[in-house]
Design an enzyme around this catalytic site. Sequence first.
Site, PDB file in Angstrom:
ATOM      1  N   ASP A  99       0.847  -1.193   0.000  1.00  0.00           N
ATOM      2  CA  ASP A  99       0.000   0.000   0.000  1.00  0.00           C
ATOM      3  C   ASP A  99       0.883   1.244   0.000  1.00  0.00           C
ATOM      4  O   ASP A  99       1.351   1.690   1.055  1.00  0.00           O
ATOM      5  CB  ASP A  99      -0.940  -0.007   1.215  1.00  0.00           C
ATOM      6  CG  ASP A  99      -2.039  -1.052   1.092  1.00  0.00           C
ATOM      7  OD1 ASP A  99      -1.818  -2.062   0.390  1.00  0.00           O
ATOM      8  OD2 ASP A  99      -3.115  -0.866   1.694  1.00  0.00           O
ATOM      9  N   LYS A 173      -6.926   3.627  -3.070  1.00  0.00           N
ATOM     10  CA  LYS A 173      -7.309   3.535  -1.655  1.00  0.00           C
ATOM     11  C   LYS A 173      -7.502   4.929  -1.089  1.00  0.00           C
ATOM     12  O   LYS A 173      -6.730   5.841  -1.386  1.00  0.00           O
ATOM     13  CB  LYS A 173      -6.222   2.768  -0.894  1.00  0.00           C
ATOM     14  CG  LYS A 173      -6.416   2.667   0.613  1.00  0.00           C
ATOM     15  CD  LYS A 173      -5.281   1.840   1.222  1.00  0.00           C
ATOM     16  CE  LYS A 173      -5.293   1.893   2.747  1.00  0.00           C
ATOM     17  NZ  LYS A 173      -4.174   1.111   3.335  1.00  0.00           N
ATOM     18  N   LYS A 207     -10.377   0.593  -2.425  1.00  0.00           N
ATOM     19  CA  LYS A 207     -10.365   0.211  -1.015  1.00  0.00           C
ATOM     20  C   LYS A 207     -10.770   1.417  -0.172  1.00  0.00           C
ATOM     21  O   LYS A 207     -10.187   2.494  -0.296  1.00  0.00           O
ATOM     22  CB  LYS A 207      -8.977  -0.277  -0.586  1.00  0.00           C
ATOM     23  CG  LYS A 207      -8.885  -0.567   0.923  1.00  0.00           C
ATOM     24  CD  LYS A 207      -7.526  -1.134   1.313  1.00  0.00           C
ATOM     25  CE  LYS A 207      -7.402  -1.254   2.833  1.00  0.00           C
ATOM     26  NZ  LYS A 207      -6.122  -1.845   3.260  1.00  0.00           N
TER      27      LYS A 207
END
Length: 247
Positions: A99, A173, A207
């Site tokens: 990430d 995300k 996400k």
Amino acid sequence: MNIKQYLDSTYLKSASQAGLSEADNLIVVKNVIAEAIEENFKLVMIRPEYVSLAKEMILKANSMLLVGTVIDFPDGKSDIETKLKEANEAIKNGADDLDFVCNYEAFKNGDLALVKQEIFIGTQIGLANNKTVKWIIEVAALTDKDIIQLSALIKNVVISNFKEENYNSVFVKSSTGFFKTENDLPNGATIPTIIMMLENASPLPVKAAGGVRSYDEAIEMIRLGVKRIGTSAAKKIANGENTPNQY
């Protein structure tokens, strides 16, 4: 629907951030990993220094739990070489998901070439090593226009440089969960921001991280189209409990 397979159980506080000793913080990390194994969550999201530990615990438990970690966290301002060094270390230690914090400040300052380059290089190294890559855009630091444009930029870099079969492995995300907002405004996923991300990142998955505090909110995010949810209260959410506003 098995909501647990959407949940990335998350603990990203350093010892100092948690107000704990290193030893006590390690105990918390071990408990988070053990709980994620026991509850059969999709993934446990932890700081890079704990990835090897998580892989050892998962192997010993014969679990299918995935391990994710953060790259250039939480500010995303490091140069590309630093991001790649962190990513390579995480890959070596066995992380399944990387990430990356996108350099959203560079984006806001108009340095689109730098942002495009780091998206390309970071995604390339992740996919080449069969990892899932997520790009954290930090929605609380962005205007609605920024959210739309940065989501689209990431999408365009990916679809221009990688095969369609890889799209599901590159997420956009929402948040780190650590951005400090004024007047206690939300610093994570909200319905409006997630809708903007979904509309402009597609066909890449999204996400939702930060701000999802209950089972009902998680289900609403999933129904909108979110594929993963990052939360520090995964067990409570899975059990239908409301939780304080936290990552």
